[in-house]
Design an enzyme around this catalytic site. Structure first.
Site, PDB file in Angstrom:
ATOM      1  N   ASP A 178      -3.412  -1.015  -5.999  1.00 17.77           N
ATOM      2  CA  ASP A 178      -3.728  -1.770  -7.214  1.00 17.77           C
ATOM      3  C   ASP A 178      -4.112  -0.776  -8.311  1.00 17.77           C
ATOM      4  O   ASP A 178      -3.255  -0.314  -9.067  1.00 17.77           O
ATOM      5  CB  ASP A 178      -4.842  -2.761  -6.881  1.00 17.77           C
ATOM      6  CG  ASP A 178      -5.223  -3.648  -8.048  1.00 17.77           C
ATOM      7  OD1 ASP A 178      -4.555  -3.548  -9.100  1.00 17.77           O
ATOM      8  OD2 ASP A 178      -6.177  -4.433  -7.933  1.00 17.77           O
ATOM      9  N   LYS A 202       1.149  -3.000  -6.976  1.00 10.35           N
ATOM     10  CA  LYS A 202       0.923  -3.800  -8.188  1.00 10.35           C
ATOM     11  C   LYS A 202       1.206  -2.930  -9.407  1.00 10.35           C
ATOM     12  O   LYS A 202       1.106  -1.708  -9.330  1.00 10.35           O
ATOM     13  CB  LYS A 202      -0.527  -4.288  -8.238  1.00 10.35           C
ATOM     14  CG  LYS A 202      -0.815  -5.456  -7.302  1.00 10.35           C
ATOM     15  CD  LYS A 202      -2.213  -6.003  -7.566  1.00 10.35           C
ATOM     16  CE  LYS A 202      -2.570  -7.099  -6.598  1.00 10.35           C
ATOM     17  NZ  LYS A 202      -3.936  -7.623  -6.806  1.00 10.35           N
TER      18      LYS A 202
HETATM   19  P1  IMP Z   1      -7.184  -0.001  -5.399  1.00 13.24           P
HETATM   20  O1  IMP Z   1      -8.188   1.018  -4.988  1.00 13.24           O
HETATM   21  O2  IMP Z   1      -7.570  -0.739  -6.653  1.00 13.24           O
HETATM   22  O3  IMP Z   1      -5.772   0.514  -5.468  1.00 13.24           O
HETATM   23  O4  IMP Z   1      -7.246  -1.136  -4.334  1.00 13.24           O
HETATM   24  C1  IMP Z   1      -6.703  -0.974  -3.133  1.00 13.24           C
HETATM   25  C2  IMP Z   1      -7.365  -1.868  -2.106  1.00 13.24           C
HETATM   26  O5  IMP Z   1      -7.869  -3.090  -2.670  1.00 13.24           O
HETATM   27  C3  IMP Z   1      -6.319  -2.282  -1.115  1.00 13.24           C
HETATM   28  O6  IMP Z   1      -6.273  -1.369  -0.052  1.00 13.24           O
HETATM   29  C4  IMP Z   1      -6.774  -3.654  -0.695  1.00 13.24           C
HETATM   30  O7  IMP Z   1      -7.654  -3.537   0.403  1.00 13.24           O
HETATM   31  C5  IMP Z   1      -7.515  -4.205  -1.879  1.00 13.24           C
HETATM   32  N1  IMP Z   1      -6.664  -5.104  -2.688  1.00 13.24           N
HETATM   33  C6  IMP Z   1      -6.127  -4.859  -3.909  1.00 13.24           C
HETATM   34  N2  IMP Z   1      -5.400  -5.889  -4.354  1.00 13.24           N
HETATM   35  C7  IMP Z   1      -5.454  -6.826  -3.361  1.00 13.24           C
HETATM   36  C8  IMP Z   1      -4.867  -8.144  -3.211  1.00 13.24           C
HETATM   37  O8  IMP Z   1      -4.128  -8.674  -4.063  1.00 13.24           O
HETATM   38  N3  IMP Z   1      -5.148  -8.790  -2.055  1.00 13.24           N
HETATM   39  C9  IMP Z   1      -5.933  -8.255  -1.069  1.00 13.24           C
HETATM   40  N4  IMP Z   1      -6.495  -7.040  -1.177  1.00 13.24           N
HETATM   41  C10 IMP Z   1      -6.257  -6.332  -2.310  1.00 13.24           C
END
Ligand code: IMP
Ligand code: MG
Length: 177
Positions: free
Chosen positions: A104, A132
């Protein structure tokens, strides 16, 4: 605010097909060498197991897990990463593939990449089931991506909302009502 399960975004058949393709691609890319898959718990366990089954049985492949949390029980990133479980296998001099459920903000990946780099990995690639838009925090490209999805919150196939819905076989949007 309440949340309800919305439409299926990615079917179990499409997931299975992409996992097979990614497993075969990894087998080709690492043919004649060895590789260590480091899966980020908990969300990536189904993705890991499905990709792993499509990696050449003759290949030397090791598996380990790291547990980090960045989300707590909400749907917006808290911006901090806590390592809850570190890896146990040797990383120094090894070729690593980080296996992540969804990228994300890229914050989790950036931190995990740095940790493995500091441990002396020879090379690090990333396999992410879902990507995403706008992963501004992670500067490298994702090497193996299952699907690019719109910026909505999704659950199923290992991904949770407050520890629920990991058991869904398809990936579905979680709607706010
Ligand atoms: P980031 O650090 O923002 O890239 O988030 C990554 C982590 O957030 C992922 O490994 C997921 O565990 C969680 N995450 C992000 N988006 C989603 C979603 O749409 N559904 C469920 N978990 C999410
Ligand atoms: Mg995750």
């Amino acid at each position: 605010m309440n949340r309800v399960l919305g439409k299926a975004l990615i079917s179990r058949e499409d997931i299975a097909r992409r996992c097979a393709e990614i497993g075969r691609q990894i087998s080709q890319d690492y043919a004649g060498t060895s590789v260590t898959l480091v899966a980020i718990l908990k969300g990536s366990f189904m993705f890991l197991s499905d990709v792993l089954r499509h990696i050449d049985p003759e290949m030397h492949v090791e598996v380990d897990f790291m547990s980090v949390s960045s989300y707590g029980d909400g749907t917006a990133s808290s911006g901090t990463i806590v390592i809850e479980k570190d890896i146990e296998v040797a990383i120094r001099g090894r070729d690593i593939i980080i296996v992540e459920d969804i990228v994300d903000t890229g914050l989790t990946l950036t931190h995990v990449y740095r940790i493995l780099d500091d441990k002396g990995a020879r090379s690090i690639r990333v396999a992410a089931l879902l990507e995403k838009p706008g992963k501004s925090g992670y500067e490298r490209k994702l090497d193996y991506v299952g699907f690019q999805i719109p910026n909505s919150f999704v659950v199923g196939y290992g991904l949770d909302f407050a520890q629920r819905y990991r058991n869904l076989p398809d990936i579905r949007v979680l709607d706010e009502i």
